[in-house]
Design an enzyme around this catalytic site. Sequence first.
Site, mmCIF file in Angstrom:
data_model
loop_
_atom_site.group_PDB
_atom_site.id
_atom_site.type_symbol
_atom_site.label_atom_id
_atom_site.label_comp_id
_atom_site.label_asym_id
_atom_site.label_seq_id
_atom_site.Cartn_x
_atom_site.Cartn_y
_atom_site.Cartn_z
ATOM 1 N N LYS A 1 60.535 59.891 36.804
ATOM 2 C CA LYS A 1 60.772 61.317 37.097
ATOM 3 C C LYS A 1 62.268 61.550 37.235
ATOM 4 C CE LYS A 1 59.290 65.011 40.300
ATOM 5 N NZ LYS A 1 58.547 65.324 41.540
ATOM 6 N N SER B 1 55.187 69.187 41.056
ATOM 7 C CA SER B 1 56.401 69.199 40.280
ATOM 8 C C SER B 1 56.541 68.021 39.308
ATOM 9 C CB SER B 1 57.612 69.191 41.212
ATOM 10 O OG SER B 1 57.687 67.977 41.933
ATOM 11 N N SER C 1 53.118 67.135 44.882
ATOM 12 C CA SER C 1 53.752 67.033 43.567
ATOM 13 C C SER C 1 53.386 65.795 42.756
ATOM 14 C CB SER C 1 55.276 67.095 43.706
ATOM 15 O OG SER C 1 55.691 68.428 43.886
#
Lengths: 491, 493
Positions: free
Chosen positions: B78, B158, B182
């Site tokens: 990420k 997210s 997330s």
Amino acid sequence: MSERGAKLIKGATDAWEVVIGMEVHAQVLSEAKLFSGAATAFGADPNSQVSFVDAAMPGMLPVINRKCVEQAVRTGLGLKAKINHRSQFDRKNYFYPDLPAGYQISQYKQPIVGEGEVTIDLPGGETRQIGIERLHLEQDAGKSLHDQRPEHSYVDLNRAGVALMEIVTKPDMRGSDEAAAFLRKLRTIVRYLGTCDGNMDEGSMRADVNISVRRPGEPYGTRCEIKNVNSMRFIAQAVEYEARRQVDILESGGSIRQETRLFDPRAGETRAMRSKEEAHDYRYFPDPDLLPLELSPAWINEIARSLPELPDQKKVRFIGLGLSSYDAAVLVAEKETADYFEAMLAEDAEPKAAANWLNNEVFGRLNKAGVSVLASPVSPAQNAAILRLLKDNVISGKIAKDLLDIVWDEGGDPYVIVNARGLRQMSDASAIERMVDAVIKAHPDKVEEVRKKPKLTGWFVGQVMKQSGGKANPQAVNDIVKARLGIGGQG
Amino acid sequence: MIGLTDFTMAEARDALRARTVSASELTHAFISAIEGARCLNAFVTETPERALDMARQSDTRIARGDARPLEGLPLAIKDLFCTKGVRTTAGSKILNNFVPPYESTVSQNLWDAGAVMLGKTNMDEFAMGSSNETSHFGPVINPWRAGNSNRNLVPGGSSGGSAAAVAGQLCLAATGTDTGGSIRQPAAVSGIVGLKPTYGRCSRWGIVAFASSLDQAGPMTRTVRDAAILLRHMASVDEKDSTSVDVPVADYEEGLDGGVKGLRIGIPKEYRIDGAPPEIEALWHRGAEWLKGQGAEIVDVSLAHTKFALPAYYIVAPAEASSNLARYDGVRYGHRAANTHDLTDLYERSRAEGFGAEVRRRVLVGTYVLSAGYYDAYYVRAQKVRTLIKRDFEQAFETCDVLLTPATPGAAFAIGEKSDDPVSMYLNDVFTVPVNLAGLPAISVPAGLSETGLPLGLQVIGRAFDEATVLRAGRAIEVAAHFGATPKKWWAA
């Protein structure tokens, strides 16, 4: 403790009492910053002592430096203060280029150290207690540089993140002398403790001074905060000026506006700082990157046990050795000075004589030469030797001072110097008599005069001392001169 | 035919060890898959050269018989994890060109274990979002589509890029971070496994901070086993993160198939919310039945303060974010506005230009709730709520060992469907947020398909640092669910 008439200042109509509190920022003596491993040396090249944490790079986290915590606890103990077993770091949020994270990590609601007190020494040997409100740890900011190039501003982050102790007093001081005495004493204490070097020139110790005035017995007046007063002399000047300013305003019917002011040392006055357009709201909240700081009683005790003898204790001990309160206070004001004195005692110097000798002869020479006691060219042992020669009547007081100069310039063993250079005191009465007789014979006019003005005996003594090269025992010379001139009693 | 990208991480590991495939072959396969799936927008930065270089080194080690636990396994990271020498944007324009000179602890742990980095995955800006639509680099498209529809769906957020990359078989597994859901929410709506570990289990050092007291890194994988393997090599106590906790990291894979016999499964009644689709309720019920069928005991529990979790979260998280994001000021790194005329102008314009709408909204909310006069009414109260929520869980865990809940209130929605209504967007995290407030570990496991053929997940919540039991229960659901579904690779057509 407010009703002390001696401290009042006179206005046009009334007498006023000055009320002073202080916030002192003292840089923690530590190799590394409060929350990063970066170094803290003074005067390094700009931005050469900056870690990723100090520069607030993304994803960086603060980690508390144990040494800084220990230093804060040590200072708290030295201020006879309550050590809080649990304290908390908070974020104080504001934007400024010298504050990379956009917040300063400080302690807001739960400081590491609570209430304590400091005994200040006033002229005449008087002492007073000044209350300490709290001590907390916080980060210093960096430095904005606006004078490097006209079209740019620069930021030096070397100081950013350096550990500071903010020490807050109660409004217990009542005059410029007390304010200066407090700061001096605080500096002495932290230097004894080794928790701050107290170098005001380098900004290691900075004071913000809160000043208000009131008529005796009234509640506290509105205060003004004088920022960054960075010398003992300026503190006294700033207090004097500000108190007078406030009295003048109040006596002419005005009122004091609570504000932050800046002391201008060149003009010797305080000026209102440019008021910020928006009021600051620091939005304090507990820093979620740091756990509450928990201190074990065992660790605090361990630190307490390692505390050195502090100036107040030392002063009491020195007074016990026969020193005056004043002499003792002067000697303990710097740890190095007290150590020097004690080193002389270890060489069997008599305490009172050693204190006088240091205060009257040695420190003056050191000050004049701009040399610290640690770098003194004359060692405690050499001084002790000079005092022993004096005490044993081997040399006169005058020779003792000369001898100090010789040792200062050339070094060497005072005993050897005295013998090698024939500095021994002349106590042989017949030799002195011969010199006295010679002077009397050479100055019949003076002999005539001295009959009318017995004080002139001193002139004869001086002449004889001069002839002897200072080696004659002055007491013996005095006695013989008087006897020969037929003058009795006091010369 | 089974392709290299069809492997689970555990299968790939075993194949590498057996030398039936090389790390370089495996890495090549994923690089091609990524190239073929650019329309999903799952990656912000691809690092194929670096990946191949790492894979070659892995092959050398494997050949030497010196393989490390994750040797040669290609992963996606990420873009919130700082990676040394590789641009790290946090999905934001303000960090558009930021190249960290350091590596986050979690990613370093993975490289030390031999893993291969394929690239950095897209995400909601500063991890603020539940749909990956707030990214400066554009939305990520969910590999899944509803039956009979060509409409593009969100992958959740997210960690939407990571979820899409795992679901679309563009990597074996990915890292995510979870502040309010997330990891778990995108995992659920993308049909993969997502585990949020206990707060303090993984170091936060080097992860761009959103809300420091809630942020936690975790694995996003195709199977529960892969999550167990990856977590072990992400987690560590870290002297650089004071909030990381020194609890030994177990070999979670070892006890994975221990079953749930005798395990007490709590069903919190407050998680039955008005307006949730019946299929969510049905899935939840089915999950409980599966576990019961495997010998677990079902217990009704109450988490009384659940309804206050979302409001409390939307005070605490923005408050911390408003402070954490103050460093993005255009002074030292990141986006700086041009032609500014003074310091305030520099701050205001750099931040206004650098931050997107959702980030600006949360910074404003956070600044507001911390302001003098509002602090006690909002922030202090939210912290009290947080304490109550934590206590709810502690009390529940007196009568059960894990909790079973839905992971999300619904399946993946269409791009743009909720972006005009922040509150309805925030409701996506209604089941996940309480877990972050309490700092507990929780996993989302794919458990079935919606009426329209989209994946749905179930959440298992455990006691602090009891990831082992959470994984074991998750595995039991996985076994019972026989999920096995994968999205059709429409993008590769």
